[in-house]
Design a protein around this motif. Sequence first.
Motif, short mmCIF file in Angstrom:
data_model
loop_
_atom_site.label_atom_id
_atom_site.label_comp_id
_atom_site.label_asym_id
_atom_site.label_seq_id
_atom_site.Cartn_x
_atom_site.Cartn_y
_atom_site.Cartn_z
N ARG A 268 -91.42 16.38 -34.50
CA ARG A 268 -90.93 15.13 -35.08
C ARG A 268 -90.54 14.14 -33.99
O ARG A 268 -90.80 12.94 -34.10
N GLY B 282 -96.10 3.45 -28.26
CA GLY B 282 -97.44 2.89 -28.42
C GLY B 282 -98.39 3.35 -27.32
O GLY B 282 -98.41 4.53 -26.96
N ASP B 283 -99.16 2.42 -26.79
CA ASP B 283 -100.13 2.74 -25.74
C ASP B 283 -99.38 3.07 -24.45
O ASP B 283 -98.72 2.21 -23.88
N ASP C 128 -94.37 8.62 -29.95
CA ASP C 128 -95.67 7.96 -30.03
C ASP C 128 -95.56 6.60 -30.72
O ASP C 128 -96.13 5.60 -30.26
N GLU C 129 -94.82 6.57 -31.81
CA GLU C 129 -94.66 5.31 -32.54
C GLU C 129 -93.86 4.29 -31.73
O GLU C 129 -94.19 3.11 -31.69
N MET C 130 -92.85 4.76 -31.05
CA MET C 130 -91.97 3.89 -30.29
C MET C 130 -92.67 3.29 -29.07
O MET C 130 -92.53 2.11 -28.76
N ALA D 31 -93.67 12.64 -32.47
CA ALA D 31 -94.26 11.62 -33.34
C ALA D 31 -93.50 10.30 -33.23
O ALA D 31 -94.10 9.22 -33.20
N GLN D 32 -92.18 10.39 -33.16
CA GLN D 32 -91.39 9.17 -33.02
C GLN D 32 -91.61 8.51 -31.66
O GLN D 32 -91.64 7.28 -31.55
N TRP E 129 -96.27 17.22 -26.14
CA TRP E 129 -96.29 15.75 -26.11
C TRP E 129 -96.59 15.25 -24.70
O TRP E 129 -97.35 14.28 -24.54
N GLY F 288 -85.92 13.48 -36.83
CA GLY F 288 -86.77 12.31 -36.83
C GLY F 288 -86.03 10.99 -36.83
O GLY F 288 -86.65 9.93 -36.81
#
Length: 219
Positions: free
Chosen positions: A62, A72-73, A68-70, A65-66, A94, A213
């Motif tokens: 979790r 970005g590239d 990655d969203e936070m 995933a956060q 990760w 999360g």
Amino acid sequence: MRDDDFDDSGSEPCFAHMLVDGHVVDPQTWKDVSVFRKSRRQQLYQLRKELPLDVRKAMAERIGAQLDEMLGDVSGRTIAAYWPIRGELNLRDWMIAASERGARICLPVVVEKNQPVEFHHWTPESRMTRGVWNIPVPADPVPLVPEIVIVPLLGVDEEGYRLGNGGGYYDRTLARLSDDTLIIGVGQDFARMKTIFPMPWDVPMTKVVLGDGSVTARS
């Protein structure tokens, strides 16, 4: 500075005895805070020990995933992560994925006790060796300066101040990084605390991501 390193028993009063890492503090206040933090650490370490492996893995996923969203590239970005010890959440999957997407991942390395750490480049292919406290570190040191630092935490309070293992290495290090460094604290979902009673050298996290999360940001 460790939270339990201060001891003024048998000492003569002088101004120097009120200096901790260059900060002026009240000895009794510091002693009280140290006792509180030591007790809270023991409680949190015990909760970590009781956490089933599958639950730890789910928390790490979790958090990944956060992140990655936070973020970005991440291609071309220099990100300090960590090698998990003492029940810290394992983010190596990760780290591998971020490295494969072009991030420069680095790990904290103690090069001198009671001094800031260095961050050395790491890839999934890196040859590792044992560093201080037997923690794996890259065997071929390539120092980097991170723009993002992912910091493991035991506890975190409502102001974003982190309760760590008590060695003071992250505090010393974070205080010397540039002001625009993104500091992300990560930990189990039971890490939340009302306050750690922050001292002058404590450095708040920019953002905190916990195992449930949830994401919080310093206002």
